[in-house]
Scaffold this motif. Structure first.
Motif, PDB file in Angstrom:
ATOM      1  N   SER A   1      32.432 -40.725   2.906  1.00 38.15           N
ATOM      2  CA  SER A   1      31.843 -39.448   3.319  1.00 38.15           C
ATOM      3  C   SER A   1      32.271 -38.336   2.365  1.00 38.15           C
ATOM      4  O   SER A   1      31.446 -37.516   1.926  1.00 38.15           O
TER       5      SER A   1
ATOM      6  N   TRP B   1      27.866 -37.106   5.481  1.00 37.54           N
ATOM      7  CA  TRP B   1      28.244 -36.055   4.546  1.00 37.54           C
ATOM      8  C   TRP B   1      27.172 -34.975   4.533  1.00 37.54           C
ATOM      9  O   TRP B   1      26.171 -35.073   5.242  1.00 37.54           O
TER      10      TRP B   1
ATOM     11  N   THR C   1      31.109 -31.332   5.000  1.00 30.79           N
ATOM     12  CA  THR C   1      31.440 -32.743   5.205  1.00 30.79           C
ATOM     13  C   THR C   1      32.711 -32.879   6.029  1.00 30.79           C
ATOM     14  O   THR C   1      32.810 -33.735   6.921  1.00 30.79           O
TER      15      THR C   1
END
Length: 341
Positions: free
Chosen positions: A274, A152, A130
């Motif tokens: 994220s 992500w 990520t």
């Protein structure tokens, strides 16, 4: 009324939503006026899926919180608007949904820069992968005709097999293995296996019946797709990184929001969202491995020397890709952005 067939609500829902979206007036002003507005958020996930708990729910809650309930997101989950996960990006562009969860790897040819995040050596965990996506976000944005709210990763894949344990390179040769996208295919082929692209919803039956010998996918998906029931062995150490997941917003829908409303969307999304997706997949990965182990699946963690042999086997494919151009950058330059070099 006699003689008329029953109305298929599922089939007409997307059309009705699109029609309503096209004729609904967009309020003007700075977003501080009274009243409220609701955005359509669509995804194919079941209620307990990690991306829903780690990204979708936090986003909708934060949006309602920062806007005081004046801007919210109505969630259409579990394939309510489309049963095929590959349809969500086109559906977003068509305006059927304002926001949608998209798996770029399912149509990797449409996202050539993002697809490089699956290359060997990019990352080694959901949070690490990520972080790589965040480093390269400016470069990856070019792939999308939409606004990225979050991006992500579920982390690098493991190899699940039914009949043959994979403890060394030679054990992979001759296996028919399901891969998440076309990007992984040349690397898996370089290991001596036959790669097969297949929707994840078909994997259980294919592995159970022997249509495929194994599955290459993140461990976090094991419980959701019950692969612990049909796999006998799980190998950690495949020379691949991760297929990302993205929460995207239709650009026109974003641009038509009032300035204050856009600020609310920005506050409810971005890096923190994220990172939440990466963190929930850390937990999902640990749970997937635990479920597999408790189900009697043998966990095989390749030695460093064996991992090096697998990397050596795919090195020629990797090197051949580095000079390929995607737009105004080479593969090597985009990989450098992902790696932070």
């Amino acid at each position: 009324m006699p003689g008329l067939p029953p109305l298929n609500i599922a089939a007409v829902t997307p059309v009705l939503l699109l029609a309503l979206a096209s004729c609904t007036p967009v309020p003007r002003g700075d977003g501080s006026e009274g009243g409220s507005k609701s955005l359509i958020l669509a995804h194919p996930l079941p209620p307990l899926a990690p991306p829903r708990s780690g990204v979708i729910v936090p986003f909708t809650q934060r949006l309602a919180e920062v806007s005081g309930g004046r801007l919210t997101a109505a969630e259409y989950m579990g394939g309510a608007l489309a049963s095929d996960a590959r349809r969500y990006y086109p559906m977003l562009l068509e305006g059927v949904a304002d926001i949608a969860l998209v798996v770029p790897g399912y149509t990797a040819v449409a996202f050539p820069r993002t697809a490089l995040s699956t290359f060997p050596g990019v990352c080694d965990s959901p949070t690490d992968c990520t972080a790589a996506l965040q480093r390269a976000r400016t470069v990856l944005q070019v792939d999308y005709n939409a606004r990225i709210l979050a991006m992500w990763s579920p982390g690098p894949p493991v190899l699940l097999t039914r009949d043959r344990p994979v403890r060394r390179l030679e054990d992979i040769r001759g296996l028919k293995l399901r891969v998440p996208s076309g990007v992984e295919m040349p690397f898996v082929a370089a290991l001596g296996a036959t790669p097969v692209q297949q929707p994840v919803t078909e994997v259980y039956q294919s592995l159970q019946t022997g249509v495929i010998d194994g599955v290459v996918m993140p461990a976090g998906g094991i419980p959701a797709f019950r692969l612990n029931e049909v796999a006998s062995f799980l190998t950690i150490g495949m020379p691949l990184s991760a297929t990302p997941v993205a929460l995207l917003m239709n650009r026109s829908a974003y641009d038509l929001l009032a300035p204050q409303e856009r600020r609310w969307v920005d506050e409810a999304s971005g890096v923190w969202l994220s990172e939440s997706g990466g963190q929930v997949f850390e937990l999902a990965t640990a749970r997937g491995l635990r479920v597999a182990r408790e189900s009697g699946v043998e966990i095989i963690d390749l030695s460093e020397s064996e991992e090096a042999r697998l990397l050596e086997a795919v090195a020629e494919v990797y090197e051949a890709e580095l000079s390929r151009r995607i737009g105004d950058a080479t593969v090597a330059e985009i990989l450098a952005e992902l790696l932070g070099g």
